[in-house]
Design an enzyme around this catalytic site. Structure first.
Site, PDB file in Angstrom:
ATOM      1  N   LYS A   1      82.618  47.931 -36.646  1.00 11.26           N
ATOM      2  CA  LYS A   1      82.513  48.024 -34.976  1.00 11.26           C
ATOM      3  C   LYS A   1      83.285  49.313 -34.659  1.00 11.26           C
ATOM      4  CE  LYS A   1      81.815  43.073 -33.649  1.00 11.26           C
ATOM      5  NZ  LYS A   1      82.487  42.008 -33.182  1.00 11.26           N
TER       6      LYS A   1
ATOM      7  N   GLU B   1      69.081  39.709 -38.361  1.00 10.74           N
ATOM      8  CA  GLU B   1      69.769  40.809 -38.319  1.00 10.74           C
ATOM      9  C   GLU B   1      69.464  41.865 -39.304  1.00 10.74           C
ATOM     10  OE1 GLU B   1      73.345  38.358 -36.230  1.00 10.74           O
ATOM     11  OE2 GLU B   1      73.771  39.138 -37.948  1.00 10.74           O
TER      12      GLU B   1
ATOM     13  N   ASN C   1      87.383  43.905 -32.279  1.00 12.74           N
ATOM     14  CA  ASN C   1      87.674  43.076 -33.976  1.00 12.74           C
ATOM     15  C   ASN C   1      87.232  43.399 -34.958  1.00 12.74           C
ATOM     16  OD1 ASN C   1      85.154  42.062 -33.426  1.00 12.74           O
ATOM     17  ND2 ASN C   1      85.841  39.836 -32.952  1.00 12.74           N
TER      18      ASN C   1
ATOM     19  N   HIS D   1      81.448  42.623 -37.671  1.00  5.48           N
ATOM     20  CA  HIS D   1      80.713  41.731 -37.228  1.00  5.48           C
ATOM     21  C   HIS D   1      80.109  41.133 -38.701  1.00  5.48           C
ATOM     22  CE1 HIS D   1      76.902  39.222 -36.030  1.00  5.48           C
ATOM     23  NE2 HIS D   1      76.328  40.000 -36.924  1.00  5.48           N
TER      24      HIS D   1
ATOM     25  N   TYR E   1      72.976  41.184 -29.255  1.00  7.36           N
ATOM     26  CA  TYR E   1      73.685  40.293 -28.868  1.00  7.36           C
ATOM     27  C   TYR E   1      73.038  39.417 -27.757  1.00  7.36           C
ATOM     28  CZ  TYR E   1      78.063  41.553 -31.572  1.00  7.36           C
ATOM     29  OH  TYR E   1      79.120  41.750 -32.296  1.00  7.36           O
TER      30      TYR E   1
HETATM   31  P1  RTP Z   1      80.725  38.469 -34.429  1.00  6.32           P
HETATM   32  O1  RTP Z   1      79.442  37.834 -33.824  1.00  6.32           O
HETATM   33  O2  RTP Z   1      80.536  40.039 -33.971  1.00  6.32           O
HETATM   34  O3  RTP Z   1      80.360  38.318 -35.855  1.00  6.32           O
HETATM   35  O4  RTP Z   1      81.709  37.825 -34.104  1.00  6.32           O
HETATM   36  P2  RTP Z   1      82.166  36.084 -33.854  1.00  6.32           P
HETATM   37  O5  RTP Z   1      80.820  35.182 -34.578  1.00  6.32           O
HETATM   38  O6  RTP Z   1      83.394  35.975 -34.633  1.00  6.32           O
HETATM   39  O7  RTP Z   1      82.355  35.814 -32.462  1.00  6.32           O
HETATM   40  P3  RTP Z   1      81.248  35.574 -31.123  1.00  6.32           P
HETATM   41  O8  RTP Z   1      81.682  34.218 -30.717  1.00  6.32           O
HETATM   42  O9  RTP Z   1      79.808  35.647 -31.887  1.00  6.32           O
HETATM   43  O10 RTP Z   1      81.388  36.570 -30.250  1.00  6.32           O
HETATM   44  C1  RTP Z   1      80.797  37.925 -30.640  1.00  6.32           C
HETATM   45  C2  RTP Z   1      81.694  39.106 -30.225  1.00  6.32           C
HETATM   46  O11 RTP Z   1      81.780  39.053 -28.871  1.00  6.32           O
HETATM   47  C3  RTP Z   1      83.260  39.618 -28.667  1.00  6.32           C
HETATM   48  N1  RTP Z   1      83.955  38.538 -27.862  1.00  6.32           N
HETATM   49  N2  RTP Z   1      84.829  39.070 -26.825  1.00  6.32           N
HETATM   50  N3  RTP Z   1      86.199  38.730 -24.393  1.00  6.32           N
HETATM   51  C4  RTP Z   1      86.005  37.601 -25.271  1.00  6.32           C
HETATM   52  O12 RTP Z   1      86.484  36.599 -24.929  1.00  6.32           O
HETATM   53  C5  RTP Z   1      85.165  37.796 -26.232  1.00  6.32           C
HETATM   54  N4  RTP Z   1      84.744  36.823 -27.135  1.00  6.32           N
HETATM   55  C6  RTP Z   1      84.180  37.436 -27.996  1.00  6.32           C
HETATM   56  C7  RTP Z   1      83.782  39.838 -29.787  1.00  6.32           C
HETATM   57  O13 RTP Z   1      83.604  41.480 -30.463  1.00  6.32           O
HETATM   58  C8  RTP Z   1      83.129  39.180 -30.871  1.00  6.32           C
HETATM   59  O14 RTP Z   1      83.036  39.237 -32.164  1.00  6.32           O
HETATM   60 MG    MG Z   2      78.887  35.709 -33.867  1.00  9.18          MG
END
Ligand code: RTP
Ligand code: MG
Length: 139
Positions: free
Chosen positions: A10, A127, A113, A116, A50
């Site tokens: 990212k 994807e 973070n 992804h 997203y």
């Molecule tokens: P990713 O999809 O990016 O691999 O991450 P993930 O599955 O671990 O998390 P996800 O729940 O799918 O969230 C996607 C991305 O959104 C951002 N995020 N921001 N501000 C917040 O509370 C928040 N929560 C999630 C993060 O960049 C997360 O990786």
């Molecule tokens: Mg995710």
């Protein structure tokens, strides 16, 4: 051929000069890089990628963050690659991520973070072709 998964380094991690460190963690874990390239996501691409989160309160900020600078997108291959890469990334919030994970090492916040990874076979199947043609995947 092993399972394929899709990875993004990212904008925060690219900006901080961590492309090489993260690709090294990926290859050291035994996952193979089938394709990789640096791209600047457009707003439309980021919103589409997203779209599953479009009702979430953080969606607008997430899109702004993902278009804030270049990303490195990759296709990774290996037995059980999807789960192995999720484990290597660590918890979404770097504060909760375990030692030895990419997000522990390089994540700045729950949003910025570092990486992804696809969260299942159905999302990986969407994807990978969102960013790569089959001709771009090495054999
Ligand atoms: P990713 O999809 O990016 O691999 O991450 P993930 O599955 O671990 O998390 P996800 O729940 O799918 O969230 C996607 C991305 O959104 C951002 N995020 N921001 N501000 C917040 O509370 C928040 N929560 C999630 C993060 O960049 C997360 O990786
Ligand atoms: Mg995710």
């Amino acid at each position: 051929m092993g399972e394929l998964t899709f990875s993004i380094i990212k904008p925060d991690a690219v900006q901080n000069g961590k492309i090489g460190d993260i690709l090294k963690m990926i290859t050291d874990s035994g996952l193979k890089i089938k394709a990789t390239k640096m791209i600047q996501l457009s707003r439309v691409q980021a919103e589409g990628f997203y779209a599953v989160h479009k009702e979430r309160p953080f969606f607008g900020e997430l899109v702004e963050y993902m278009i804030s600078g270049p990303c490195v997108v990759s296709v990774l291959e290996g037995d059980n690659a999807i789960k192995r890469y999720r484990d290597l990334m660590g918890a979404t919030n770097p504060a909760d991520a375990e030692e030895g994970t990419i997000r522990k090492a390089f994540g700045a916040s729950i949003e910025a973070n570092a990486c992804h990874g696809s969260d299942g076979p159905d999302t990986a199947a969407i994807e990978v072709p969102y960013f790569f043609s089959s001709l771009e995947l090495v054999n």
